[in-house]
Design an enzyme around this catalytic site. Structure first.
Site, PDB file in Angstrom:
ATOM      1  N   ARG A 158       0.808  -1.217   0.000  1.00  0.00           N
ATOM      2  CA  ARG A 158       0.000   0.000   0.000  1.00  0.00           C
ATOM      3  C   ARG A 158       0.843   1.271   0.000  1.00  0.00           C
ATOM      4  O   ARG A 158       0.511   2.245  -0.675  1.00  0.00           O
ATOM      5  CB  ARG A 158      -0.931   0.013   1.214  1.00  0.00           C
ATOM      6  CG  ARG A 158      -2.063  -0.979   1.134  1.00  0.00           C
ATOM      7  CD  ARG A 158      -2.948  -0.855   2.349  1.00  0.00           C
ATOM      8  NE  ARG A 158      -4.039  -1.830   2.316  1.00  0.00           N
ATOM      9  CZ  ARG A 158      -4.975  -1.924   3.241  1.00  0.00           C
ATOM     10  NH1 ARG A 158      -4.953  -1.102   4.273  1.00  0.00           N
ATOM     11  NH2 ARG A 158      -5.926  -2.822   3.154  1.00  0.00           N
ATOM     12  N   SER A 259      -6.618  -5.748  11.305  1.00  0.00           N
ATOM     13  CA  SER A 259      -7.468  -4.953  12.197  1.00  0.00           C
ATOM     14  C   SER A 259      -8.539  -5.834  12.827  1.00  0.00           C
ATOM     15  O   SER A 259      -8.945  -5.616  13.972  1.00  0.00           O
ATOM     16  CB  SER A 259      -8.107  -3.804  11.427  1.00  0.00           C
ATOM     17  OG  SER A 259      -8.702  -4.277  10.231  1.00  0.00           O
TER      18      SER A 259
END
Length: 399
Positions: A158, A259
């Site tokens: 990313r 997450s």
């Protein structure tokens, strides 16, 4: 090992939140809305509860407890462009720092490469799974540029994709690029990304027919309140989980869907640990920095009045995807000046502003200390990783 769960296609987070909210309302849990925790009460290294401000009446109440769990989310509102909600102001990190908890890895803030960029529309996450499914990044001229910045093309990490998009936007003088899925089967687009498809459609864009305008945005705070694998901090009775915690599962460049681990698994482990009884934490032997010891001179030029908008612009321009010593030092000086200016906030807006300024200082000072590039932390003056920095930067309030 399969480690990812999905609900509603691309709406996993929404399903978790709605389910928990419904269960909480149906239970005996007391939910105090319009209240802001202002202080974690600690006595002799042990948590005793919290103080909270009722923003409707201005009253401050104490809530005594044998344990406090910080689950206040991330800090994306530090930056001008973010995929985070308005409440992501890093309040938990600020509370924990003021209480004497260790705060670590704050320089590692992930910027998602593709957030929706439409005039008048709040930035909305366009999942990297869209690229994984075959979406193609194009600049405003329609040219694919995926191999200009990495051999992996659109499937590079990313941080690499985000910096590549930023460079491409600067080259073309645009505030966006495009993510094109018009060549994919329509049924696959609506089945795999129903949430994204509906959101774009409501805002006048049919992604089956036209490319999606996107640009990078602050996405995930990998650092935070330092915990062990049971969610325990260096303060007995203080726990943290979710994005406000730094559990260690992300490293320097968060892996997608970790997450879910940081939220669901660590929350369960905290409850299991608490049932065993609160135990004094082991003595920390970590070398810690303190903001009080990071003396700052005056910023160059006139310092604007402290405000959320001024903070977000400062952080985006100086502490964003590409950092340098000069920009970081300037930001650190301005933030230190703002912190002195609102040393004793009286009402909720200024308390929240003080919290986010403190969090901004922690991000900025950590980024200034780490003289290398690693994962989501990129320094133009130190563009390569260094073995000398295979260590964590930890802050603790020594006052």
């Amino acid at each position: 090992v399969p480690r990812i769960l999905h609900a509603g296609g691309d709406a996993t987070g929404e399903h978790i939140e709605v389910t928990l909210s419904r269960m909480a309302k149906q239970s005996k849990i007391v939910i105090l809305e319009y209240c802001l925790a202002t202080e974690i009460i600690v006595d002799d290294g042990v948590v005793q509860g919290v103080r909270a401000l009722d923003s409707r009446t201005g009253a401050v109440e104490e809530f005594r407890s044998g344990a406090v769990i910080l689950a206040s989310g991330g800090g994306g509102r530090l930056f001008k462009f973010t995929t985070n909600p308005d409440t992501a102001t890093a309040d938990g990190v600020a509370l924990a720092y003021d209480a004497g908890a260790e705060i670590t890895d704050m320089e590692f803030f992930q910027f998602h490469p593709t957030a929706l960029r439409l005039p008048g529309v709040t930035p909305f996450l366009i999942s990297e799974a869209v690229r994984g499914e075959g979406g193609i990044l194009r600049n405003i001229e329609g040219r694919q540029f995926k191999y200009d910045y990495a051999a992996e093309g659109d499937l590079a990490p990313r941080d690499v994709v985000a910096r590549g998009i930023l460079t491409e936007m600067n080259k073309t003088g645009s505030d966006r690029v495009f993510l094109d899925v018009t060549h994919l089967p329509s049924r696959r687009v609506t089945a795999r990304f129903p949430h994204i498809y509906r959101f774009c459609l409501v805002n006048g864009l049919d992604i089956k027919e036209a490319p999606i305008p996107v640009a990078p945005a602050a996405h995930y705070m990998m650092g935070g309140v330092k915990t062990n694998v049971w969610g325990e901090t260096n303060i007995a009775g203080l726990f943290a989980c979710g994005e406000t915690a730094s559990t260690g599962v992300h490293g320097a460049n968060r892996l997608a869907s970790n997450s879910l681990l940081e939220v669901v698994v660590f929350a369960k482990r905290i409850l299991e640990r608490k049932q065993e009884g609160i135990k004094p934490p082991a003595d920390s032997k970590l070398e810690c920095f303190s903001l009080r010891n990071r003396k700052r001179g005056k910023a160059s030029g006139k310092v604007p009045r402290p405000s959320l908008l001024a903070l977000q612009s400062l952080m985006w321009d100086n502490v964003g995807m590409v950092r340098s010593k000069e920009g970081l030092a300037e930001a650190a000086s301005v933030l230190a000046s703002w912190q002195r200016a609102i040393d004793r906030p009286a009402d909720r807006p200024f308390r929240e502003l003080a919290n986010i300024i403190l969090a901004g200082r922690l991000v900025t000072e950590a980024a200034l200390i780490r003289e290398e590039s690693r994962g989501a932390h990129f320094r133009s003056d130190f563009p390569a990783p260094s073995d000398n920095w295979l260590k964590h930067i930890v802050f603790r309030n020594m006052a």
